[in-house]
Design a protein around this motif. Sequence first.
Motif, short mmCIF file in Angstrom:
data_model
loop_
_atom_site.label_atom_id
_atom_site.label_comp_id
_atom_site.label_asym_id
_atom_site.label_seq_id
_atom_site.Cartn_x
_atom_site.Cartn_y
_atom_site.Cartn_z
N PHE A 55 0.84 -1.12 0.01
CA PHE A 55 -0.05 -0.08 0.01
C PHE A 55 0.99 1.10 -0.07
O PHE A 55 1.91 1.07 0.67
CB PHE A 55 -1.03 -0.06 1.00
N CYS A 56 0.56 2.00 -1.01
CA CYS A 56 1.56 3.44 -1.08
C CYS A 56 0.63 4.54 -1.18
O CYS A 56 0.06 4.73 -2.67
CB CYS A 56 2.38 3.35 -2.11
N GLU A 57 0.39 5.37 -0.25
CA GLU A 57 -0.66 6.33 -0.36
C GLU A 57 -0.33 7.42 -1.30
O GLU A 57 -1.21 8.15 -1.80
CB GLU A 57 -1.08 6.87 1.01
N VAL A 58 0.70 7.85 -1.64
CA VAL A 58 1.09 8.75 -2.60
C VAL A 58 0.45 8.61 -3.84
O VAL A 58 0.15 9.61 -4.35
CB VAL A 58 2.65 9.04 -2.64
N PHE A 59 0.25 7.60 -4.30
CA PHE A 59 -0.38 7.22 -5.55
C PHE A 59 -1.69 7.66 -5.59
O PHE A 59 -2.27 7.68 -6.76
CB PHE A 59 0.04 5.67 -5.81
N VAL A 60 -2.19 8.20 -4.55
CA VAL A 60 -3.77 8.71 -4.60
C VAL A 60 -3.60 9.80 -5.60
O VAL A 60 -4.77 10.39 -6.09
CB VAL A 60 -4.26 8.86 -3.21
N ILE A 61 -2.47 10.65 -5.44
CA ILE A 61 -2.45 11.79 -6.51
C ILE A 61 -2.86 11.63 -7.95
O ILE A 61 -3.50 12.26 -8.43
CB ILE A 61 -1.18 12.58 -6.28
N PRO A 62 -1.93 10.72 -8.40
CA PRO A 62 -2.30 10.26 -10.02
C PRO A 62 -3.79 9.75 -10.04
O PRO A 62 -4.25 10.04 -11.20
CB PRO A 62 -1.06 9.49 -10.29
N TYR A 63 -4.00 9.03 -9.09
CA TYR A 63 -5.25 8.39 -9.12
C TYR A 63 -6.44 9.49 -9.32
O TYR A 63 -7.48 9.23 -10.21
CB TYR A 63 -5.44 7.63 -7.79
N LEU A 64 -6.27 10.32 -8.56
CA LEU A 64 -7.36 11.52 -8.73
C LEU A 64 -7.56 12.30 -9.50
O LEU A 64 -7.98 13.01 -10.53
CB LEU A 64 -7.29 12.41 -7.47
N CYS A 123 -2.08 12.18 2.33
CA CYS A 123 -2.28 11.24 1.25
C CYS A 123 -3.46 10.23 1.85
O CYS A 123 -4.19 9.83 1.20
CB CYS A 123 -1.16 10.62 0.62
N THR A 124 -3.02 9.68 3.09
CA THR A 124 -3.90 8.63 3.53
C THR A 124 -5.14 9.11 3.91
O THR A 124 -6.22 8.34 3.80
CB THR A 124 -3.29 8.14 4.94
N SER A 128 -8.62 7.63 2.54
CA SER A 128 -9.75 7.51 3.34
C SER A 128 -11.06 8.13 2.89
O SER A 128 -11.84 7.44 2.86
CB SER A 128 -9.35 7.89 4.79
N SER A 129 -10.95 9.13 2.47
CA SER A 129 -12.23 10.08 1.77
C SER A 129 -12.44 9.31 0.56
O SER A 129 -13.67 9.08 0.38
CB SER A 129 -11.68 11.43 1.61
N LEU A 130 -11.54 8.93 -0.27
CA LEU A 130 -11.96 8.13 -1.50
C LEU A 130 -12.63 6.86 -1.11
O LEU A 130 -13.61 6.47 -1.86
CB LEU A 130 -10.71 7.64 -2.18
N TYR A 131 -12.25 6.08 -0.18
CA TYR A 131 -12.74 4.82 0.32
C TYR A 131 -14.11 5.11 0.77
O TYR A 131 -15.13 4.37 0.42
CB TYR A 131 -11.93 4.36 1.42
N LEU A 180 -0.53 2.24 -12.37
CA LEU A 180 0.05 1.87 -10.95
C LEU A 180 -0.94 2.11 -9.74
O LEU A 180 -0.98 1.38 -8.61
CB LEU A 180 1.55 2.45 -11.01
N SER A 181 -1.31 3.38 -9.93
CA SER A 181 -1.94 4.06 -8.61
C SER A 181 -3.47 2.83 -8.28
O SER A 181 -3.54 2.78 -7.06
CB SER A 181 -2.62 5.41 -8.74
N THR A 182 -3.90 2.57 -9.25
CA THR A 182 -5.13 1.91 -8.96
C THR A 182 -4.69 0.47 -8.17
O THR A 182 -5.41 0.23 -7.40
CB THR A 182 -5.71 1.30 -10.30
#
Length: 232
Positions: A55-64, A123-124, A128-131, A180-182
Amino acid sequence: MKTKKTLINLITKYRHALPLLLYGIVYMQWFAYLEKTVTSHYRLIHFRPDDLIPFCEVFVIPYLMWFAYVAVVIVYFFFRDKDDYFRACTFLFTGMTVFLIISTLFPNGHDLRPVVMPRDNICTRLVSSLYRADTPTNLWPSIHVYNSLGCHFAVMKSARLEKKKGIRVCSFVLCVSIILSTMFIKQHSVFDVTTAFIMAAVMYGIVYRSDVLLNFYHSVGQRRKRKPGTLV
């Protein structure tokens, strides 16, 4: 009278927005229905490689950033090249429809998300908000992955962007980062990603290699010789 004529001209000029608007409404309604109904009884997706990906929370940035990526690509071609706009929409809409049908007939989900966040940072908190906003269901194949590939194909196959090396490189980097973010933020299984690649490969052959759908549109809708870069 002049205002009315101007309005008619605008509607005529941008009438190709209608399919996008209509499909957007249908897709959002259908997806919202699935999110409400697929909550407990579904097929669990779990692939062995999923357990090897941390689990690597920084990838939430490209995900969004995916939301902006798709929007910018569609809007750009909407105004600059109707043929490329049509190709991109055909590619995206077909895959999204397949996804909805699969999710309807074969409800699916996963259990990959961490129960407790391993760290506390911006990022976490975003994860969490995304979840909370997006349930761990209706995942196969990954539309985040499929649409990212579709947008990058649209950029790479565009004659207008052929010499825009910076844009093409940025598109590639963003596309790879989103894919990768997914997996790194545990939104999708490797299975979801793999099947999205397979579906994208099939649609690439139909939409970009053969151009069969665009040619069909021109032959039926226009009944005249196709002019490059136009649908009207």
